[in-house]
Design a protein around this motif. Sequence first.
Motif, mmCIF file in Angstrom:
data_model
loop_
_atom_site.group_PDB
_atom_site.id
_atom_site.type_symbol
_atom_site.label_atom_id
_atom_site.label_comp_id
_atom_site.label_asym_id
_atom_site.label_seq_id
_atom_site.Cartn_x
_atom_site.Cartn_y
_atom_site.Cartn_z
ATOM 1 N N TYR A 68 -6.035 2.705 -6.078
ATOM 2 C CA TYR A 68 -6.551 3.513 -4.966
ATOM 3 C C TYR A 68 -6.615 4.966 -5.431
ATOM 4 C CZ TYR A 68 -6.964 5.488 -0.249
ATOM 5 O OH TYR A 68 -7.390 6.153 0.869
ATOM 6 N N GLY A 107 -10.943 8.455 0.145
ATOM 7 C CA GLY A 107 -10.258 7.293 -0.422
ATOM 8 C C GLY A 107 -11.296 6.366 -1.027
ATOM 9 N N PHE A 125 -9.484 14.767 2.957
ATOM 10 C CA PHE A 125 -9.277 13.829 1.854
ATOM 11 C C PHE A 125 -10.348 12.754 1.847
ATOM 12 C CE2 PHE A 125 -7.094 11.849 5.399
ATOM 13 C CZ PHE A 125 -7.163 10.484 5.182
ATOM 14 N N LYS A 133 -13.370 13.470 7.620
ATOM 15 C CA LYS A 133 -12.078 12.978 7.133
ATOM 16 C C LYS A 133 -11.102 14.147 6.962
ATOM 17 C CE LYS A 133 -10.794 9.062 4.259
ATOM 18 N NZ LYS A 133 -10.079 8.330 5.295
ATOM 19 N N TYR A 138 -3.465 -3.291 2.512
ATOM 20 C CA TYR A 138 -3.040 -2.231 3.436
ATOM 21 C C TYR A 138 -2.117 -2.802 4.502
ATOM 22 C CZ TYR A 138 -3.282 1.921 6.342
ATOM 23 O OH TYR A 138 -2.954 3.047 7.054
ATOM 24 N N GLY A 181 -7.473 4.131 10.925
ATOM 25 C CA GLY A 181 -7.881 4.221 9.524
ATOM 26 C C GLY A 181 -8.969 3.250 9.123
ATOM 27 N N GLY A 188 -12.589 -0.908 5.907
ATOM 28 C CA GLY A 188 -12.408 0.384 5.270
ATOM 29 C C GLY A 188 -11.985 0.160 3.819
ATOM 30 N N THR A 189 -11.897 1.240 3.071
ATOM 31 C CA THR A 189 -11.513 1.109 1.661
ATOM 32 C C THR A 189 -10.137 0.467 1.547
ATOM 33 O OG1 THR A 189 -12.819 3.012 1.093
ATOM 34 C CG2 THR A 189 -11.061 2.435 -0.447
ATOM 35 N N ALA A 190 -9.181 0.992 2.307
ATOM 36 C CA ALA A 190 -7.817 0.467 2.224
ATOM 37 C C ALA A 190 -7.747 -0.933 2.827
ATOM 38 C CB ALA A 190 -6.860 1.409 2.946
ATOM 39 N N PHE A 230 0.874 -1.175 0.000
ATOM 40 C CA PHE A 230 0.000 0.000 0.000
ATOM 41 C C PHE A 230 0.912 1.227 0.000
ATOM 42 C CE2 PHE A 230 -2.964 3.183 1.437
ATOM 43 C CZ PHE A 230 -4.140 2.809 0.820
ATOM 44 N N TYR A 233 -5.451 12.451 11.300
ATOM 45 C CA TYR A 233 -4.418 11.460 10.980
ATOM 46 C C TYR A 233 -3.075 11.945 11.517
ATOM 47 C CZ TYR A 233 -8.323 9.719 8.455
ATOM 48 O OH TYR A 233 -9.582 9.245 8.174
ATOM 49 N N ARG A 239 -7.294 8.967 -4.500
ATOM 50 C CA ARG A 239 -7.193 9.862 -3.351
ATOM 51 C C ARG A 239 -7.664 11.273 -3.737
ATOM 52 N NH1 ARG A 239 -4.531 10.060 1.580
ATOM 53 N NH2 ARG A 239 -5.604 8.097 1.896
HETATM 54 C C1 COI Z 1 -9.030 4.546 3.354
HETATM 55 O O1 COI Z 1 -9.364 3.416 3.692
HETATM 56 O O2 COI Z 1 -9.325 5.030 2.250
HETATM 57 C C2 COI Z 1 -8.281 5.388 4.249
HETATM 58 O O3 COI Z 1 -8.324 6.561 4.079
HETATM 59 C C3 COI Z 1 -7.538 4.739 5.323
HETATM 60 C C4 COI Z 1 -6.127 5.176 5.477
HETATM 61 C C5 COI Z 1 -5.262 4.888 4.296
HETATM 62 C C6 COI Z 1 -6.030 6.570 5.977
#
Ligand code: COI
Length: 341
Positions: free
Chosen positions: A125, A60, A58, A184, A157, A223, A284-286, A13, A189, A127
């Motif tokens: 991914y 994701g 941000f 977010k 991740y 996260g 989560g997404t990541a 990641f 973070y 952002r």
């Molecule tokens: C996500 O899962 O998109 C996140 O933002 C988690 C992390 C990389 C901050």
Amino acid sequence: MEKQNLDWGNLGFGYVKTDKRYVSNFKDGAWDNGTLTDDATVQISECAGVLQYAQTCFEGLKAYTTEKGKIVTFRPDMNAERMATTCERLEMPVFPKDRFIDAVKQVVKANASWVPPYGSGATLYLRPYMFGSSPVIGVKPAQEYQFRIFGTPVGPYFKGGAHPLTVRISDLDRAAPKGTGDIKAGLNYAMSLHNIVDAHKCGFDENMYLDPQTHTYIEETGGANILFVTKDGKIVTPKSDSILPSITRRSLVSVAKDYLGIEVTERKINKEELADFAECGLCGTAAVISPIGKIVDHGKEICLPSGMNDFGPVLKKVYDTLTGMQMGRIEAPAGWIYEID
Ligand code: COI
Ligand code: PLP
């Protein structure tokens, strides 16, 4: 279209510079038309709001190659809506939802060669982010902003993919009561960095935060949100005003209830209950879903019955169903999958 020559199956990641990113600037009260650019650098005032007072946020999300070879993204409208909520809280201008979705599509399309192939286990991914770009020296919002989206191909991740994690109950907080834990904002973070570095030094994969008011109830990690499974196979997930409303968690809850007939409850979860659960995972997404095998509460080890080798059966089922939808193997609810043409 020719794919990039990457070792897709072994990506971590991390950031890999791709071909194009989207940029739009907010000035004199309005967003410009926005454009794709090759330039991966940002040039702003030394006194920009983001640099002085952390005025940044941000999102994701990911782009996937489906079984049939189509490129899709998952619920970008939800990211646009959450970013709007974040921007309102941070006194930043909202980037309109239709333009957000269009910008996501433009970035994915322009970087199609970077979208990992079906079956590789990797994804692109995305952002989206925004920051105050004009100078501020008194504490106040900037007048000018930049909204950008880049994409980077990623693998899991957590190192080791679906290998269960060991997490610790954290002494520090990531959010404050009535603070910004539910948006977010970059600042959430920044303040978790010391704690994650310390957790890693101490041999833990993540910090499990408690509610910042009473330090009694489970919240989330730095996260990802958290899902628990009871010994009779029901899903329980923390309810709190200071956790981020995860799009993955909300999707998994729908999948569990509506596709799999699993009972799901969102409620306060006392840390004393941890030993009663059969399975636990981060979502989560990541992280997608990353199983947790062990939770350490100040020296007391709580070993989940699902063990340290694999997913427990309930989380595995919801994981397979959600990823099946994202990869086009299972029909998703209407409006969840956005095809990139
Ligand atoms: C996500 O899962 O998109 C996140 O933002 C988690 C992390 C990389 C901050
Ligand atoms: N909680 C926090 C603090 C996060 O940073 C993230 C990542 O976005 C999540 C939860 C998961 O949210 P989502 O599923 O929308 O990616």
